[in-house]
Design an enzyme around this catalytic site. Structure first.
Site: not given
Length: 683
Positions: A144, A300
């Site tokens: 991320e 995710e």
């Protein structure tokens, strides 16, 4: 291998005796892939240069033995405490000069050569050790990027920024010209005088801010590329990716896409937002489009609740399944979660997991297991692709520039404006690509420009050529205003588009908060947020403002240009009007939905390959609905659903008999899903 299914696996949080149970339960849940090692740096390198991979060897060996593929993380997302203690210069600083300390994660300056050298050294160890390991299927670099440290403003970053500027502009004179430094006595005599746009007494130079956003994205990508270079050298042939975030302003997905072997995304839909599936649709289409339709990976999502919103509601029954199938319906070849086993401690202990605190006798685990079984039953979906006749344009540089300060309105939100234009197409069941303005457009019947405040002369020429050649184009307000340096295009707004649009915008008229205006004509209703004083220069008005300061002035226009047509929308139409406009434009462009007459709340998409064609129906509504099909089809999900002991098929969210026989209508339960195939085209 079919649709990859699984989640983040963090065995270092648990005693080793738990690992065998993990493998057993993963098999029961039909897990085929896990991401491992994302936050393992401190465990494998507890002290500088002291490596402890033995425990991780056993983890990977166990997964390989269970037939579970591994998306192996490079472990560099969260530096260990010893690194910031020995090298505090790696810690990032905000624009106010305040240092960001360890104790969370992502506590590093992206420009730090010390951080990068330690990260690359770790990756060299990982790649060398696990090259050829039977579990290794995919590399996952970092995690991320830009989630917490979006930009750093420290002296190390300042020096790197000056290097970046020298490469970009070559001379300080070119920099001064690009940044309009004649304004406010900002002219630089040397690159060494330039600083990041730190906190200043008033508005920082907007062109400087824009370039720093570009630099910040490049600095993050340089970290990724440094690690990727090691992986490609040591493990050639193993694909490399990283997990992007949805509508994530610091990271330009289109700029990263050429460096990713597969686009990968983390997406957490909010069960308290009734139409969040539309935001998901936009992001999923962008992921699919970024690499020209290649299947992407959902790395995710949450099985149920998250831990980081003000109110963290659980996903109601069926929602997790529905939203997972939505990702697949829009091109995903993997559905993974954060995480496999729910943590007992730490900041994310109340974030749901595939295996909750309550264990296997929980709704979440049962739903996860049933979904894994469904994916396993339809392996031929993997690798299939979608196509679209409509493109929506999105550009990070325009987004960065639009939302800087000292603009006509601070209420202009790039993401919201994009969704205002995407929603009518999604609700009509029309597939969309989301692409940058530099992409070849001639293959699309319709191109929609929600907003391109920043538009280069080259991209404006490309749009004009598209329409001149017979394309249909919709352009909305405050587009074509500035160039790549945030300098207003001379010649009257929107100068590079005036001839194409057949109009001139004399003045911007942003509307006050809570205020709307009436429009009338072909489209009658209300509009808000923004309006413009438009003078026609060849275009025809399809609707006018009928009250307020611009009463009588055009609000929506149409202009024939070459062999094509362009529409311009000088305000934000209410949703019903925007739907009516885009329905008319679609009809003119010859763009049809996947299925005609879709009930409200039902999404329809198609994925195709050489072996078959899949039609996905997803009911995002709260009531059952019947969908009529143009030709008889078979519900592949129902046909493969397991049976109870008495022979009854397990409810899968659709009601079309037992699913074995073709049917011309199907009833979808609330949050129901159907995956349809046509007779003779069954994979």
């Amino acid at each position: 291998m079919g649709i990859r299914f699984g989640g983040d696996y963090n065995p270092e949080q648990w005693p080793e005796e738990v690992w065998a149970e993990d493998l057993k339960l993963m098999k029961a849940a039909h897990v085929t892939m896990v991401t491992a090692g994302i936050f393992s740096w401190a465990k494998v390198e507890p002290r500088p240069g002291e490596w402890d991979f033995g425990w991780f060897d056993r983890v990977l060996d166990g997964l390989a033995g269970a037939g579970i593929a591994v998306c192996l993380a490079t472990m560099t997302a969260s530096p260990p405490p010893w690194l910031s203690r020995l090298h505090p210069e790696i810690l990032p600083e905000g624009p106010d000069g305040q240092r960001r300390w360890p104790g969370g994660r992502q506590h590093y300056c992206p420009s730090s050569p010390v951080y990068r050298s330690h990260a690359v050294r770790l990756v060299e160890q990982l790649a060398t050790r696990y090259a050829g390991h039977p579990a290794l299927s995919l590399w996952h670099v970092g995690n991320e990027y830009g989630c917490h440290t979006r930009q750093c403003f420290c002296d190390v970053s300042a020096a790197d920024f000056r290097r970046w500027l020298r490469e970009r502009y070559e001379t300080v004179g070119a920099l001064n010209d690009a940044w309009s430094t004649a304004f406010w006595s900002q002219a630089y005599g040397d690159f060494d005088e330039v600083l990041p746009p730190r906190t200043a007494p008033t508005f920082p130079n907007p062109a400087q801010q824009l370039d720093y956003l570009r630099f910040g994205d490049d600095a993050l990508r340089a970290c990724y590329l440094a690690e990727k270079a090691v992986l490609e050298r040591v493990t050639p042939g193993v694909p490399v990716t990283t997990n992007l975030m949805p509508q994530h302003k610091p990271v330009d997905a289109f700029a990263w896409a050429p460096h990713m072997d597969a686009m990968a995304l983390d997406f957490y839909q909010d069960p308290y937002v009734p139409d969040d599936h539309i935001r998901a649709g936009y992001v999923f289409d962008l992921m699919r489009s970024a690499r020209s339709g290649q299947p992407w990976l959902l790395l995710e999502q949450a099985p149920s609740a998250v831990n980081w919103r003000p109110r963290n509601g659980p996903k109601p029954p069926g929602a997790m399944r529905l939203w997972s199938w939505q990702a697949v319906a829009q091109g995903a070849d993997a559905v993974l979660y954060f995480q496999w086993r729910q943590s007992l401690g730490g900041a994310e202990k109340f974030h749901s997991a595939m295996l909750p605190h309550g264990g296997t006798n929980t709704r979440t685990f049962r739903e996860v297991t049933a979904l894994g079984r469904e994916f396993a039953s339809l392996p031929d979906i993997a690798g299939s692709r979608s196509r679209a006749d409509v493109a929506l344009l999105a550009d990070w540089h325009s987004w960065w520039a639009l939302e800087l300060d000292s603009r006509p309105s601070t209420a202009l939100d790039h993401s919201r404006i994009a969704l205002d234009h995407y929603r009518p197409l999604f609700e009509a069941g029309v597939p969309c690509a989301v692409v940058p303005p530099q992409r070849e457009l001639s293959g699309y019947r319709l191109v929609v420009v929600p907003n391109l405040y920043l538009l280069t002369a080259r991209d404006a020429t490309r749009l004009a050529a598209y329409v001149r050649g017979g394309g249909r184009l919709v352009v909305s307000f405050f587009s074509g205003i500035v160039d790549e340096h945030d300098r207003v295009h001379p010649g009257g707004y929107p100068a590079p588009l005036r001839e194409l649009l057949g109009l001139r915008v004399e003045e911007f008229w942003p509307l006050d908060a809570g205020r709307s205006v009436a429009v009338d004509g072909n489209y009658t209703g209300r509009a808000d947020l923004w309006s413009e004083a438009i003078d026609l220069e060849g275009a025809e008005a399809l609707a006018h403002f009928t009250d307020g300061d611009l009463a009588g002035r055009p609000a929506v226009t149409r202009h024939a240009y070459g062999k094509g047509t362009v529409w311009y929308v000088g305000t934000r139409l209410e949703p019903a009007l925007m739907r009516a406009l885009l329905d008319d434009v679609r009809e003119a462009a010859g763009v049809a939905p996947v299925l005609p007459g879709l009930p409200a709340g039902v999404q329809a998409t198609v994925r195709e390959s050489a072996t078959g064609r899949f039609v996905f129906l997803l009911n995002h509504g709260s009531e059952p609905v019947e969908v009529r099909l143009p030709t008889p089809m078979t519900d592949a999900l129902a046909a493969t659903a397991p049976r109870t002991e008495d022979g009854t098929r397990v409810d899968h969210g659709a009601g079309a008999g037992d699913g074995a026989a073709p049917t011309d209508r199907i009833t979808l339960a609330a949050r129901g899903v159907a995956v349809l195939t046509e007779p003779g085209r069954v994979p």
